[in-house]
Design an enzyme around this catalytic site. Sequence first.
Site, PDB file in Angstrom:
ATOM      1  N   ASP A  67      34.293  11.677  -7.532  1.00  0.00           N
ATOM      2  CA  ASP A  67      34.046  10.303  -7.091  1.00  0.00           C
ATOM      3  C   ASP A  67      33.141  10.244  -5.866  1.00  0.00           C
ATOM      4  O   ASP A  67      32.817  11.274  -5.260  1.00  0.00           O
ATOM      5  CB  ASP A  67      35.385   9.591  -6.811  1.00  0.00           C
ATOM      6  N   ASN A 136      49.208   6.517  -3.984  1.00  0.00           N
ATOM      7  CA  ASN A 136      49.658   5.570  -5.011  1.00  0.00           C
ATOM      8  C   ASN A 136      49.501   6.144  -6.426  1.00  0.00           C
ATOM      9  O   ASN A 136      49.572   5.408  -7.400  1.00  0.00           O
ATOM     10  CB  ASN A 136      48.899   4.239  -4.881  1.00  0.00           C
ATOM     11  N   HIS A 138      46.774   7.595  -7.600  1.00  0.00           N
ATOM     12  CA  HIS A 138      45.431   7.551  -8.172  1.00  0.00           C
ATOM     13  C   HIS A 138      44.850   8.953  -8.338  1.00  0.00           C
ATOM     14  O   HIS A 138      45.199   9.879  -7.622  1.00  0.00           O
ATOM     15  CB  HIS A 138      44.483   6.604  -7.406  1.00  0.00           C
ATOM     16  N   GLU A 143      42.559   3.636  -9.705  1.00  0.00           N
ATOM     17  CA  GLU A 143      43.680   3.005  -9.016  1.00  0.00           C
ATOM     18  C   GLU A 143      44.694   2.458 -10.011  1.00  0.00           C
ATOM     19  O   GLU A 143      44.332   2.124 -11.153  1.00  0.00           O
ATOM     20  CB  GLU A 143      43.146   1.831  -8.178  1.00  0.00           C
TER      21      GLU A 143
HETATM   22  C1  GLP Z   1      40.750   9.960  -2.059  1.00  0.00           C
HETATM   23  C2  GLP Z   1      39.985  10.553  -3.219  1.00  0.00           C
HETATM   24  C3  GLP Z   1      40.887  11.252  -4.210  1.00  0.00           C
HETATM   25  C4  GLP Z   1      41.833  12.180  -3.475  1.00  0.00           C
HETATM   26  C5  GLP Z   1      42.688  11.337  -2.560  1.00  0.00           C
HETATM   27  C6  GLP Z   1      43.731  12.125  -1.799  1.00  0.00           C
HETATM   28  O1  GLP Z   1      41.189   8.680  -2.300  1.00  0.00           O
HETATM   29  N1  GLP Z   1      39.246   9.577  -3.911  1.00  0.00           N
HETATM   30  O2  GLP Z   1      40.118  11.944  -5.157  1.00  0.00           O
HETATM   31  O3  GLP Z   1      42.615  12.881  -4.397  1.00  0.00           O
HETATM   32  O4  GLP Z   1      41.844  10.711  -1.616  1.00  0.00           O
HETATM   33  O5  GLP Z   1      43.178  12.662  -0.657  1.00  0.00           O
HETATM   34  P1  GLP Z   1      43.930  13.581   0.370  1.00  0.00           P
HETATM   35  O6  GLP Z   1      43.891  14.931  -0.225  1.00  0.00           O
HETATM   36  O7  GLP Z   1      43.117  13.474   1.619  1.00  0.00           O
HETATM   37  O8  GLP Z   1      45.300  13.056   0.518  1.00  0.00           O
END
Ligand code: GLP
Length: 234
Positions: A67, A136, A138, A143
């Site tokens: 992403d 959440n 995702h 989402e």
């Molecule tokens: C972001 C990214 C996700 C990732 C998530 C969790 O929202 N778009 O791809 O998995 O954060 O991130 P973290 O590892 O910092 O908790």
Amino acid sequence: MKKIVFDNYKVMSRAAADIVAQAVRAKSDIVLGLPTGSTPVGMYDELAKDYAEGKVDFSKAVSFNLDEYAGLDGAHPQSYRYFMEQHLFGRVNIARGNTHVPDGVAKDLDKAAKEFDAKIFQKGGIDLFVLGIGQNGHIGFNEPAASMPAYTHVVELAEDTIAANSRLFDDISEVPKRAVTQGLATIMQAKKIILLSSGPAKREAIAKIDSGIITLDCPATVLHMHRDITLLLC
Ligand code: GLP
């Protein structure tokens, strides 16, 4: 779905790096799906170390990131392209032309999203996808929602995602409200998937996966439908 619980973040990161390095050694022109976020940072550090020690060669590897924020170009320090440069691309010998991160500043984001999927297809699909997970549930930026596009698309970010990700910005008002994400179908077509999750903030989402119930209220639960997925947890 397999699940491995590790004692701590360091051991989990090393195990994830071993899976990736092993896969790259087995297939030098491997197509990787890659995540950003705090969780994979330890894995990227271990992979950079492996590369420095001559244990893995990324020269033929291809990557497709999950992403990108809409509106941030690759030079923006909070963009995911920038993140990848800092944590992996700039530290190993992957060819920049083989790295793909959705273009957050394309003139036509929808068209660019379609082209992104076409490129994955052209390269023969993703061999190994490494995923993180949002609080959440995702995956990428898919989402929780009643319905969602299957393939790479533009998405409005949920309020709780904006709040969770604001820690990396000077002010919450600077967090983009939209992003481009690979769709769940794009992700599920990978041949093998590993998902990394660390810490108590993700426990609720992991518990929903553990329940064995598939619901788009927690997009990560669809991963149950994949035949080769391992959760790496700590
Ligand atoms: C972001 C990214 C996700 C990732 C998530 C969790 O929202 N778009 O791809 O998995 O954060 O991130 P973290 O590892 O910092 O908790």
